[in-house]
Design an enzyme around this catalytic site. Structure first.
Site, PDB file in Angstrom:
ATOM      1  N   GLU A 186      -3.676   7.427  -3.942  1.00 55.35           N
ATOM      2  CA  GLU A 186      -3.538   6.186  -3.183  1.00 55.35           C
ATOM      3  C   GLU A 186      -3.420   4.997  -4.132  1.00 55.35           C
ATOM      4  O   GLU A 186      -4.187   4.897  -5.080  1.00 55.35           O
ATOM      5  CB  GLU A 186      -4.750   6.007  -2.262  1.00 55.35           C
ATOM      6  CG  GLU A 186      -4.653   4.785  -1.372  1.00 55.35           C
ATOM      7  CD  GLU A 186      -5.951   4.549  -0.596  1.00 55.35           C
ATOM      8  OE1 GLU A 186      -6.003   4.889   0.588  1.00 55.35           O
ATOM      9  OE2 GLU A 186      -6.904   4.007  -1.194  1.00 55.35           O
ATOM     10  N   TYR A 214       0.857  -1.197   0.000  1.00 53.66           N
ATOM     11  CA  TYR A 214       0.000   0.000   0.000  1.00 53.66           C
ATOM     12  C   TYR A 214       0.886   1.237   0.000  1.00 53.66           C
ATOM     13  O   TYR A 214       1.842   1.324   0.783  1.00 53.66           O
ATOM     14  CB  TYR A 214      -0.879   0.000   1.258  1.00 53.66           C
ATOM     15  CG  TYR A 214      -1.624   1.303   1.500  1.00 53.66           C
ATOM     16  CD1 TYR A 214      -2.980   1.422   1.178  1.00 53.66           C
ATOM     17  CD2 TYR A 214      -0.981   2.417   2.046  1.00 53.66           C
ATOM     18  CE1 TYR A 214      -3.662   2.615   1.386  1.00 53.66           C
ATOM     19  CE2 TYR A 214      -1.668   3.611   2.250  1.00 53.66           C
ATOM     20  CZ  TYR A 214      -3.000   3.701   1.918  1.00 53.66           C
ATOM     21  OH  TYR A 214      -3.670   4.876   2.117  1.00 53.66           O
TER      22      TYR A 214
END
Ligand code: GDP
Ligand code: MN
Length: 381
Positions: free
Chosen positions: A190, A101
């Site tokens: 993101e 991530y």
């Protein structure tokens, strides 16, 4: 403004962040053609402005073109957290060895961009932050100094990424993501998951990209990505009229000048037991035309039963607002709406006099914000 995954990936590509090849499809037929063009297994992905698509059945692997068509049929029309799927992104399927991530957003507390990187990707990042905060590496960037590669190295080490080949690729992606974040005036970029393939290739498998609305004038190409069909039609109409408007679910329409006053008005209406129908900021100036535009927006909401004008004249002159109200009453049929008007500040006397002279039966002047709120709530029933 939130971008769809495929739009965010287009920006990633422009800034040199590796993504898979894909095509947009609006129908099962188009999905089949897209899969034919890509050849081999693909992943069929719902394009909706919300996360958690995988869990909701909006992301499905397909063996080939025929399968992609079937998966497309299953996903189109699906309701994912209140968003109906009208668009699909058909992407060449990736093999996944690891899911990481990576994101960059603003940390408003310290007024700096903040990178977050963890090897525990794929899942909700909130969960990682709650259950294993140490696994989540953070890096603040000084906006004036800019991003420096040595900082990126620190971030990559802190996240526990120890394969040198991965380190190199992720370091490059971190730098490029900073480029995309600044270059697009983004508020959030993101990548979840940032994958490592079995061959050791790192790439962005998903994208969440939010661009600052106030910077869109600098990025006409991004502004053109806005999907007006998916947006709330009232908010779209407001934007076209240049009115700052947020729809709420009550029945008291609210119009204040200045965001602070408009917000306080929403609070006060709720405080006296009413339900605000919207937030609407007339802004400074408050020309007659501005009032007409705002009223046009507010009255398009069929739940509105009464409207409360709360005006404190600073730059905005109350006489100008009063003229705007009267002009609006001439131009539009407002007879079914009681209008409670509180004018205070610059030229308030003059404004009140204009309203009193006009003596419209549905205009109810009140002297204070609290009285105005009470009256509006009472009239809304
Ligand atoms: P989200 O659920 O809205 O976050 O959508 P994502 O794009 O992140 O996809 C959800 C999950 O689907 C990912 O975490 C992957 O596990 C899986 N997935 C997505 N694309 C692929 C792919 O190309 N290959 C494989 N094997 N899995 C994928
Ligand atoms: Mn995701």
């Amino acid at each position: 403004m939130d971008l769809y995954e495929y739009q965010g990936k287009e920006l990633f590509r422009r800034f040199g962040i590796p993504v898979s090849e894909g095509r947009l499809a609006l129908t099962p037929d188009e999905a089949r053609l897209a899969a034919e063009g890509l050849a081999g297994p693909v992943v069929v992905k719902a394009q909706v402005l919300t996360g958690g698509r995988g869990k909701a059945g909006g992301v499905k692997l397909a063996e080939g073109a025929k399968d992609a068509e079937e998966k497309a049929r299953a996903i189109l029309g699906l309701d994912i957290n209140g968003h109906v799927v009208h668009k699909l992104w058909i992407e060449r399927a990736s093999e996944i060895a690891k899911e990481y991530y990576l994101s960059i957003t603003f940390d408003r507390g310290v007024k700096r961009p903040l990178f977050m990187l963890t090897k525990q990707g794929g899942v909700d990042i909130e969960e990682v932050a709650a259950t294993s905060p140490d696994a989540l590496a953070r890096l603040h960037v000084d906006a004036l100094e800019g991003y420096q590669p040595y900082q990126g190295r620190r971030l990559v080490y802190a996240a526990g990424i120890d394969d040198p080949d991965e380190q190199k690729q992720i370091l490059q992606i971190v730098g490029r993501l900073y480029g995309a974040f600044v270059g697009c005036d983004a508020m959030l970029c993101e990548i979840n998951p940032l994958i490592v393939t079995p061959d050791g290739e790192v790439k962005a498998l998903d994208s969440k990209f939010t661009v600052d609305d106030n910077a869109l004038y600098k990025h006409p190409d991004i502004a053109a990505m806005r999907d007006t069909a998916a947006a709330d039609p009232l908010e779209t109409f407001a934007r076209e009229k240049g009115v700052t408007y947020v729809k709420l679910d009550g029945n008291v329409g609210i119009l204040g000048n200045g965001a602070g006053l408009a917000m306080s008005t929403v609070d006060v209406v709720a405080h006296v037991g009413g339900r605000p129908a919207n937030f609407c900021d007339l802004g400074g100036g408050g020309s007659a035309q501005g009032v007409v535009d705002a009223l046009e927006v507010i009255t398009r909401d069929t739940q509105v039963r009464a409207i409360f004008f709360n005006i404190f004249g600073g730059i905005t002159r109350c006489d100008e607002v009063a003229r705007g109200i009267l002009q609006a009453l001439d131009e539009m049929d407002m007879s079914s709406y009681p209008l409670v008007v509180r004018l205070d500040g610059t030229n308030a006397e003059e404004g009140r006099r204009l309203l009193a002279e006009a003596a419209r039966p549905n205009v109810h002047p009140e002297a204070t914000m609290l009285d105005g709120a009470r009256r509006a709530v009472e009239l809304a029933g």
